[in-house]
Structures are given as structure tokens and as C-alpha cells.
Design an enzyme around this catalytic site. Structure first.
Site, PDB file in Angstrom:
ATOM      1  N   ILE A 158     -22.102 -24.742  32.586  1.00 26.10           N
ATOM      2  CA  ILE A 158     -23.062 -23.858  33.227  1.00 26.10           C
ATOM      3  C   ILE A 158     -22.902 -23.977  34.738  1.00 26.10           C
ATOM      4  O   ILE A 158     -22.469 -25.006  35.247  1.00 26.10           O
ATOM      5  CB  ILE A 158     -24.511 -24.199  32.822  1.00 26.10           C
ATOM      6  CG1 ILE A 158     -25.486 -23.125  33.302  1.00 26.10           C
ATOM      7  CG2 ILE A 158     -24.913 -25.578  33.316  1.00 26.10           C
ATOM      8  CD1 ILE A 158     -26.888 -23.290  32.774  1.00 26.10           C
ATOM      9  N   ALA A 216     -22.200 -21.822  38.753  1.00 28.18           N
ATOM     10  CA  ALA A 216     -21.580 -20.710  39.454  1.00 28.18           C
ATOM     11  C   ALA A 216     -20.099 -20.554  39.116  1.00 28.18           C
ATOM     12  O   ALA A 216     -19.599 -19.431  39.002  1.00 28.18           O
ATOM     13  CB  ALA A 216     -21.759 -20.884  40.959  1.00 28.18           C
ATOM     14  N   GLU A 252     -18.795 -28.182  24.720  1.00 32.41           N
ATOM     15  CA  GLU A 252     -20.017 -28.955  24.464  1.00 32.41           C
ATOM     16  C   GLU A 252     -21.246 -28.083  24.641  1.00 32.41           C
ATOM     17  O   GLU A 252     -22.249 -28.233  23.942  1.00 32.41           O
ATOM     18  CB  GLU A 252     -20.094 -30.180  25.368  1.00 32.41           C
ATOM     19  CG  GLU A 252     -20.251 -29.864  26.841  1.00 32.41           C
ATOM     20  CD  GLU A 252     -20.113 -31.090  27.708  1.00 32.41           C
ATOM     21  OE1 GLU A 252     -20.912 -31.224  28.647  1.00 32.41           O
ATOM     22  OE2 GLU A 252     -19.213 -31.907  27.475  1.00 32.41           O
TER      23      GLU A 252
END
Length: 446
Positions: free
Chosen positions: A222, A224, A244
Site C-alpha cells: 500500500i 504512493a 501479503e
């Protein structure tokens, strides 16, 4: 439905449920968007009645009052991954950090290196057979429930029914609290990102996308950089996911037919993951959706399992990379910042994959271009997350450095090329002084 009456007898109030926690217990907390905040808050509310309770988890969302100074002696946190909400407590010595790979946390529980007394979990309501889904996070939680002496569940109809090795039967639960509250959300990109930073991330994403082939299987996190990578994949074909965790960014690529998982050599047709960090849109998309298959981290993050995916592309971020290729991703000098997570699990898995590409990605500078993140040396006290023997590709907004199988001299040349132009001569001068480079090479000038 024999289980139903037994289940009803386990339904308690919050206060009744957390009264099962005793002084000296080690309490595991379901992490991420699944954080059972109501149970956690109720536990802390009775903190003055408890002593020496260890609260253990990876990244959680929401309040963490148990690390506040007034609860010293009552609670102490053991971070298996340091999140923003506990970082200051770790720095101040009020909380601990256990360095561990995400793939190995379940083993700590099963081997009784870290025995669990109580597991606080957040799950879906039972189906007609009495099975509840761990929803947005199987992660290390399934392993914790397999060894915990007591399992206290926050049961929520808003928790999606995620499929896979992702269920627990109500017979295993000690106490249940029924709630109906929104699942905690984590947006993809932090709102305080500047336009300049956004442009840097966009260029990094483009550089990474350029080395991703059709038919690759991806690990994305997760933030930018993963979001930027996804934005450049719309013209790719037959991509797969083994990761994951993932966030909202993959939804559009699935709907467009870019992510099909058809070319995967392990679990073809399936997105394999352990947890998600995202928004309500993602939670609704994965609810009872058979394209998604969730497994615990000891499976998803096992490097030998990861390596069974041909053309595995692992994308991980870093804080610093030194000129020899050492990667720091968990600390800033002596200050612990996060943890290992699954970085090395996936770097090593991708390196053993047929056609795999392990990638470390980072902006070339920090603090408004005043510090080079391609560094002469790692900051004193900084940890080496990925060794110079494990590193393959390093990507910044200035390009891609391929370090695998390269000499130190060749590595230095590759890394200076992708450093910010303002720091190239400084890096080169250091490399010459240390005899990494024989002479000045003019191509490094900005």
C-alpha cells in the site's frame, strides 16, 4: 444447527468479554483494518484492575491507549511491526519491538516462543455451518487463534466474508460481542502528499512498470509507489497477484481484465493474499468473491511458496540504500521505524522464481531534496533489512539500477546514475576515496 445454542450462550457485553483478560496475560490483537477497537478500548478501560498485560500485534489502526504513560505497569506493548500509533512509545522505551519476518510470526506462536493467552479478533457472523470469516485479515491471526487459551471475538455483519483458509468455527470462541460498526479504513495515499512528491512517485511507478512483463505475478503493498505502479499497468496482459496484502488499486485492473491470474503457475485464477488495507469499496468487492483466496502469512510469505510463481515481481520500499546495495527499510539510524514485514520474504521468493524480479523502490531524496536516499553509508545504527547479497533491482524516479551479479564498482556506477543529480558528484567523490571507483566518471554530473 447444534452450534447455534452454544454460540448464543457465548454472547457477552464488552465489559463481560474483556473481564476474561487477567494480569500477566499476553493478549494478541487482530491487526490492520480488522482491528477490534471496541474490544481494545474496553480492555484498556479496565486497565487499572490489570497488571503486566502484554499487548502484541503487527500494524493496527485506531487508538492505542495502552501505550500511554499512565498505563505503565498495567500494559506493555510488544510490536511485531511498528505502526505510527505506537512508534513514539517504542522510541520512548514504553514499548518493545521484536524483529521478525512476517512469514515466521505464526511459528513464534506455535512453537510457544510467544505463547498467546488471549486473542482479540474481529470476524464476520457465522454462516449456516457455524463458520466465521477472518474477513479483511487472516495474516497472523489464524495462527494466534490456533494456540490462544481464550478467544474473544468482535462479530460484525459489516466484516466481509473472505474466502480461502480464512475461517474459524464458533465452537472455538470463548466469548463473543456482537457489534454493527464500520470496518476501519485506510486510504491508498496519504492526504498530505505534495504535488512534487506525487510526480516523483508517478515516475518511479512508470520505471517499475516498464520492467514488468505480461504474465507476471505481482506482490504490491500500500502507498504512493504501489498505486503509481498500478496506474501504469492498464496495457499489460494476464497479470497475477500473490501478495501479503493489497489495497483498492487492483479493483480496476481486475475489472478491466488486466489482472486475470490465468498465467500463474501456483493457484491459477486466484488472487492470493493474507490481508487487505483499504476502503469500504474494497471490502465490498472481496465479500464472498471467489477470485480472492486468503491464507495465513506462514503460507503466503513463505519464500519457497512465493518462488513457485514464475515471473514473480516483488515491489518493496526502502528508507535508504547505500552504494554497495545494502537496504534499510525498518529504521532511521538507531530509531526503529517499522519492521521487516514481508520485504525479505518476497525479495528472496522472487529471486528464486523462474524469471522473477525483486525490486526495491524509493524516491532519490528526502526532506525536500536535502538528503540523498542513495547514501554513501547507511545512517549509523540503521538496520540492514535486505542485504547486498539479496538485492537485485533498485528503482528511483531517475531510473533502474540492476545490481545482481555486479561488482561493487559496477553497483556504485549503477546507483549513482539513479541518484538525484544534486548528489552524484558527492557520491562519486566518496566512492573514489574509498577505492570503490578508480577515477572520476563524468556521466554522473547533473
Amino acid at each position: 444447527m447444534r452450534w447455534l445454542e452454544k454460540f448464543k450462550s457465548k454472547i457477552k457485553t464488552l465489559q463481560e468479554a474483556v473481564s476474561l483478560i487477567q494480569s500477566g496475560d499476553r493478549v494478541y490483537v487482530h491487526p490492520g483494518c480488522a482491528t477490534p477497537e471496541l474490544l481494545v478500548e474496553a480492555m484498556v478501560d479496565r486497565g487499572n484492575a490489570l497488571k503486566n498485560v502484554e499487548v502484541i500485534h503487527i500494524l493496527t489502526l485506531g487508538k492505542t491507549r495502552y501505550v500511554e504513560p499512565q498505563y505503565e505497569g498495567h500494559f506493555r506493548h510488544n510490536a511485531l511491526f511498528i505502526g505510527k500509533n505506537v512508534r513514539s512509545a517504542v522510541h520512548d522505551g514504553r514499548a518493545d519491538w521484536t524483529p521478525v519476518f512476517l512469514s515466521e510470526i505464526p511459528h513464534l506462536f506455535h512453537s510457544k516462543k510467544l505463547p498467546i493467552d488471549v486473542a482479540l479478533i474481529h470476524i464476520s457472523p457465522p454462516d449456516e455451518h457455524g463458520f466465521c470469516s477472518f474477513g479483511v485479515g487472516v495474516d497472523c491471526t489464524k495462527a494466534a487463534t490456533e494456540v490462544a487459551k481464550k478467544i474473544i471475538a468482535q462479530i460484525n455483519p459489516k466484516m466481509p466474508r473472505a474466502l480461502g483458509d480464512s475461517f474459524i468455527h464458533v465452537d472455538k470462541l470463548t466469548a463473543c460481542v456482537e457489534v454493527d460498526t464500520p470496518i476501519k479504513e485506510l486510504p491508498q495515499v496519504e492526504s498530505d502528499i505534495t504535488q512534487k512528491e506525487a510526480e516523483v512517485f508517478k515516475k518511479i511507478g512508470e520505471n517499475i512498470a516498464n520492467i514488468i512483463d505480461d504474465g507476471s505475478t505481482l506482490q504490491l503493498g500500500i502507498g504512493a509507489i504501489p498505486d503509481a505502479v498500478l496506474s501504469f499497468l492498464h496495457n499489460k496482459k494476464h497479470l497475477g497477484i500473490h501478495t501479503e496484502m493489497f489495497s483498492d488499486g487492483i479493483i480496476k485492473l481486475i475489472e478491466e481484465g488486466v489482472i486475470t491470474n490465468e498465467k500463474k503457475t501456483l493457484h491459477p485464477g486466484k488472487v492470493i493474499a493474507s490481508f487487505v488495507l483499504g476502503t469500504k469499496t474494497l471490502f465490498e468487492f472481496l465479500d464472498d468473491n471467489p477470485i480472492f483466496e486468503f491464507h495465513p502469512t506462514q503460507y503466503v510469505n513463505d519464500p519457497f511458496i512465493i518462488a513457485k510463481n514464475d515471473n514473480m515481481v516483488a515491489i518493496n520500499s526502502a528508507i535508504q540504500v547505500d552504494l554497495t546495495g545494502q537496504v534499510c527499510a525498518d529504521s532511521m539510524g538507531t530509531k526503529f521505524y517499522s519492521g521487516f514485514g514481508g520485504q525479505l520474504d518476497f525479495i528472496r521468493g522472487a529471486s528464486r522464481s523462474e524469471g522473477g524480479k525483486p525490486i526495491i523502490a524509493l524516491p532519490s531524496t528526502a526532506k525536500n531534496d536535502t538528503i540523498s536516499r542513495i547514501a554513501t553509508q547507511l545512517t549509523p545504527g540503521a538496520g540492514v533489512t535486505t542485504t547486498r547479497g539479496d538485492v537485485h533491482f533498485v528503482v528511483t524516479e531517475y531510473g533502474v539500477a540492476d545490481l545482481y551479479g555486479k561488482t561493487v564498482r559496477e553497483r556504485v556506477q549503477e546507483l549513482i546514475k539513479i541518484a538525484h543529480p544534486n548528489f552524484r558528484e558527492e557520491l562519486e567523490a566518496y566512492a573514489i576515496k574509498e577505492k570503490f571507483l578508480p577515477t572520476k566518471i563524468s556521466m554522473y554530473k547533473g
